[in-house]
Scaffold this motif. Structure first.
Motif, PDB file in Angstrom:
ATOM      1  N   UNK A   1     -10.235  -5.279   7.783  1.00  0.00           N
ATOM      2  CA  UNK A   1     -11.674  -5.488   7.995  1.00  0.00           C
ATOM      3  C   UNK A   1     -11.924  -6.867   8.607  1.00  0.00           C
TER       4      UNK A   1
ATOM      5  N   UNK B   1       0.315   8.859   0.247  1.00  0.00           N
ATOM      6  CA  UNK B   1       1.354   9.874   0.095  1.00  0.00           C
ATOM      7  C   UNK B   1       2.688   9.296   0.554  1.00  0.00           C
TER       8      UNK B   1
ATOM      9  N   UNK C   1     -11.123   7.028   2.063  1.00  0.00           N
ATOM     10  CA  UNK C   1      -9.684   6.754   2.095  1.00  0.00           C
ATOM     11  C   UNK C   1      -8.887   7.925   1.510  1.00  0.00           C
TER      12      UNK C   1
ATOM     13  N   UNK D   1      -8.807  10.856   3.938  1.00  0.00           N
ATOM     14  CA  UNK D   1      -7.981  10.683   5.135  1.00  0.00           C
ATOM     15  C   UNK D   1      -6.497  10.527   4.777  1.00  0.00           C
ATOM     16  N   UNK D   2      -6.195   9.618   3.851  1.00  0.00           N
ATOM     17  CA  UNK D   2      -4.774   9.328   3.598  1.00  0.00           C
ATOM     18  C   UNK D   2      -4.147  10.271   2.570  1.00  0.00           C
ATOM     19  N   UNK D   3      -4.918  10.695   1.575  1.00  0.00           N
ATOM     20  CA  UNK D   3      -4.366  11.629   0.578  1.00  0.00           C
ATOM     21  C   UNK D   3      -4.664  13.084   0.955  1.00  0.00           C
TER      22      UNK D   3
ATOM     23  N   UNK E   1       0.818  -1.201   0.000  1.00  0.00           N
ATOM     24  CA  UNK E   1       0.000   0.000   0.000  1.00  0.00           C
ATOM     25  C   UNK E   1       0.860   1.263   0.000  1.00  0.00           C
TER      26      UNK E   1
ATOM     27  N   UNK F   1     -12.363  -1.986   3.424  1.00  0.00           N
ATOM     28  CA  UNK F   1     -12.497  -1.497   4.795  1.00  0.00           C
ATOM     29  C   UNK F   1     -13.030  -0.067   4.834  1.00  0.00           C
TER      30      UNK F   1
ATOM     31  N   UNK G   1      -6.611  -2.650   4.177  1.00  0.00           N
ATOM     32  CA  UNK G   1      -7.930  -2.839   3.551  1.00  0.00           C
ATOM     33  C   UNK G   1      -8.677  -4.088   4.019  1.00  0.00           C
TER      34      UNK G   1
ATOM     35  N   UNK H   1      -5.295   1.514  -4.670  1.00  0.00           N
ATOM     36  CA  UNK H   1      -4.477   1.101  -3.524  1.00  0.00           C
ATOM     37  C   UNK H   1      -5.217   0.117  -2.617  1.00  0.00           C
ATOM     38  N   UNK H   2      -6.545   0.270  -2.514  1.00  0.00           N
ATOM     39  CA  UNK H   2      -7.310  -0.569  -1.591  1.00  0.00           C
ATOM     40  C   UNK H   2      -7.474  -2.009  -2.078  1.00  0.00           C
TER      41      UNK H   2
END
Ligand code: ZN
Lengths: 299, 338
Positions: A174, A88, B247, B250-252, A85, B241, A170, B264-265
């Motif tokens: 979960x 950034x 996503x 939050x992450x980018x 993963x 998830x 991911x 990415x997920x």
């Protein structure tokens, strides 16, 4: 895994404050400036408003376990970055950075301990490691701790603080929700106690799995506890959230937790609860069946 | 007792002819298909033969469809999984022409229309069907909260699963939700707890459980119907998830990075099968389930029957042991020697 063995680089979070470092701390709930020595004595709770500061896993172990009784279990589990993963930043780099910053392997520490002489299994989450997020390692550690509890017929006590499931894993993260819940299903069948302690903040996938499944659920005062984060809810419903929404007291009012217990009473409360909850754990399961068949209601 | 109903004609409601909806990448294909239809109509009106031209265009359409679907991006898969014309749980129930007795309510607070469930037949078998349900139009979507359940939805599911266990009925769940609803009332009434209790209950059920992600598998709200002996996904369904939107935010820290987040997920059926997290992928008709819902329902019906039949031969004890082991094995980590 050589990257993991690297020395700590002494990366410290930059703290912006005008107060001299180390001596005084500001309460982020009421703004009161507090003397650190006094805070330590009060187990890092605000004298003015009762706010419970975030403390380290080591500090919780000292609060909960008999001195010197804690034996850490299931060390050496490292996240494997199943999706390779990258947002950034690469997940692998994040893992390394958090390890260097916190000295922890992941966001949960498990171990054996005794409380007032009674053997227990502890599973303590740590928010400082990637927001206490639950990925494969946290799920595995919790499952193994529950397994230890089953094999040795001991109660399991979990202390949570978590932003939820770890996005970087991911589907794997979960599935940790199902994995931890599945082990608790087994613990219930075995008649073993599971006590869940919720501290600030506990949200998302951790709240929606093992943390909500305690036979008894305890919250520290004023902790933020919920499924969705307040910002997400606000964006969804487009209205202001009521005062105290998703705080421990709100959850107690709505019947979601059994009690709110300040940090300095946690241990005594747990001991008292376990006195009631460990009777069946002490007896072998097959004896139980025999007893049932002799009950007057059947005959 | 076909389509016995609680308060409204749920099963019938979704049969209304849906409006047209074309995704960007479907556009050239749909244009071509429109041309073919037009040509055929023209042929009838003007009584001329267009067979040759229709044949040529049909071939072209097939080629184009294969091209588009061979290299679908993760984000395009997300769009397909959320396609407004995609069949929903009750569409399958009516298309399969089964007996379905819908059951309502959590016996505590409300009946949540975002989750539907009830007794259902699959050929000669009787099962308990539980599924998320989205709406086809605005009115129905408001009623069904866009398929985002409240705690009551999960508690209804919990009740129905316990019923199924009591009467030895296998459970079939059809998963299709953006996620559990993040609302004020949902928090007040224990959304997290409702989900957690389903996970725990399902892990210990003494009857077979088959789960199929038919559209969106959105996080814990999806998993709350998904702790199954067999986890199946339709070819263009997704399961992850968090949503790509969440996503990315939050992450980018940038809500427009949904394509990157979707990539990415690794949320497609193909990925999840390669991880061993799911057990089976069910192929969809060319162009996706929404292009031929009847064919999709046919395939799904066969798959469900096959899976339920297979699991019905396994003893409850073995089922539970296997299910526990299956979920204990989920995870990916490295073990350093101490
Ligand atoms: Zn304060």
């Amino acid at each position: 895994m050589s990257w993991f063995r690297r020395e700590r680089r002494g990366v410290q979070p930059i703290q912006k404050k005008a107060i001299p470092d180390g001596l005084w701390k500001k309460c982020d709930l009421c703004g009161e400036i507090l003397y650190v020595k006094e805070l330590e004595k009060r187990l890092w709770t605000c004298a003015k408003c009762g706010n419970h500061f975030m403390i380290s896993t080591q500090q919780y172990i000292e609060i909960l376990a008999d001195p010197g009784s804690f034996r850490e279990t299931h060390t050496g589990l490292i996240s494997g970055d199943p999706l390779q993963f990258k947002d950034l930043k690469k997940y692998r780099d994040r893992i390394r950075e958090y390890h260097e910053k916190t000295g922890m392997e992941d966001a949960m520490v498990t171990g054996f301990a005794s409380m007032d002489g009674r053997d227990v299994v502890l599973a303590i989450m740590d928010f400082s490691y990637m927001g206490g997020s639950m990925g494969s390692v946290v799920g595995e550690k919790f499952a193994r701790a529950a397994q230890d509890a089953i094999l040795r017929r001991r109660p399991l006590i979990a202390l949570s603080r978590s932003g939820g499931a770890r996005m970087q894993e991911s589907i794997y993260s979960l599935m940790q929700m199902a994995k931890t819940a599945a082990m608790l299903s087994r613990m219930s069948e075995e008649g073993l106690p599971f006590i869940s302690i919720l501290t600030n903040p506990t949200t998302g996938g951790v709240t929606a799995s093992f943390a909500s499944l305690g036979d008894v659920i305890i919250a520290e005062p004023k902790a933020l506890i919920g499924f969705a984060g307040p910002r997400v809810i606000q964006q969804t419903i487009r209205q202001d959230l009521p005062e105290g929404f998703q705080r421990s007291e709100f959850l107690l009012d709505h019947g979601m937790v059994d009690m709110i217990v300040p940090r300095d009473e946690l241990r005594r409360t747990l001991e008292g609860l376990l006195d009631f909850m460990c009777a069946r754990a002490a007896s072998a399961p097959d004896q139980e069946v025999k007893d049932d068949s002799q009950s007057p209601a059947v005959s | 007792m076909r389509h016995a109903r609680g308060k409204e004609g749920d099963a019938k409601m979704v049969q209304r002819a849906p409006k047209r909806h074309v995704l960007d990448f479907e556009q050239p294909l749909v244009e071509l298909e429109d041309k073919i239809t037009e040509l055929k109509q023209l042929a009838v009106v003007q009584n001329v033969s267009v067979d040759e031209e229709v044949g040529r265009l049909s071939e072209k359409a097939d080629r184009l469809r294969n091209e588009i679907f061979a290299k679908l991006t993760a984000w395009q898969q997300v769009q397909l999984a959320r396609h407004p014309l995609r069949p929903y749980a009750l569409d399958y129930v009516s298309a399969l022409n089964t007996e379905f007795v819908e059951l309502h309510g959590d016996r505590t607070f409300a009946d949540d229309a975002a989750i539907v469930g009830g007794f259902m037949t699959l050929n000669d078998r009787r099962v308990m069907m539980i599924g998320h349900q989205k709406g086809r139009d605005t009115r129905e979507n408001i009623r069904r909260n866009f398929g985002m359940p409240q705690p009551e939805g999960y508690r209804k599911a919990n009740r129905l699963m316990r019923l199924a266990e009591k009467f030895h009925l296998p459970i079939v769940t059809l998963i299709d939700t953006p996620g559990a609803y993040p609302g004020l009332g949902a928090e007040e009434r224990g959304q997290a707890l409702a989900i957690a209790e389903n996970l725990k209950l399902m892990a210990g059920l003494r009857v077979p459980v088959v789960s199929v992600v038919i559209g969106e598998g959105g996080s814990g709200g999806a998993l709350a119907l998904g702790v199954a002996d067999r986890i199946i996904m339709l070819q263009h369904a997704i399961y992850s998830v968090i949503s790509p939107e969440g996503c990315a935010a939050i992450l980018w820290k940038d809500q427009t990075k949904v394509k990157e987040a979707a990539d990415a997920l690794k949320l497609t059926a193909k990925h999840l099968l390669s991880f061993g997290v799911i057990d089976r992928v069910v192929p969809e008709p060319p162009g996706g389930a929404h292009r031929d819902p009847a064919a999709m329902a046919d395939t799904l019906g066969q798959v469900l029957y096959e899976e339920v039949n297979y699991l019905s031969h396994v003893s409850p004890t073995v089922l539970r042991e296997r299910r526990l082991k299956k979920f204990l094995n989920m995870g990916y980590f490295e073990q350093e020697s101490p």
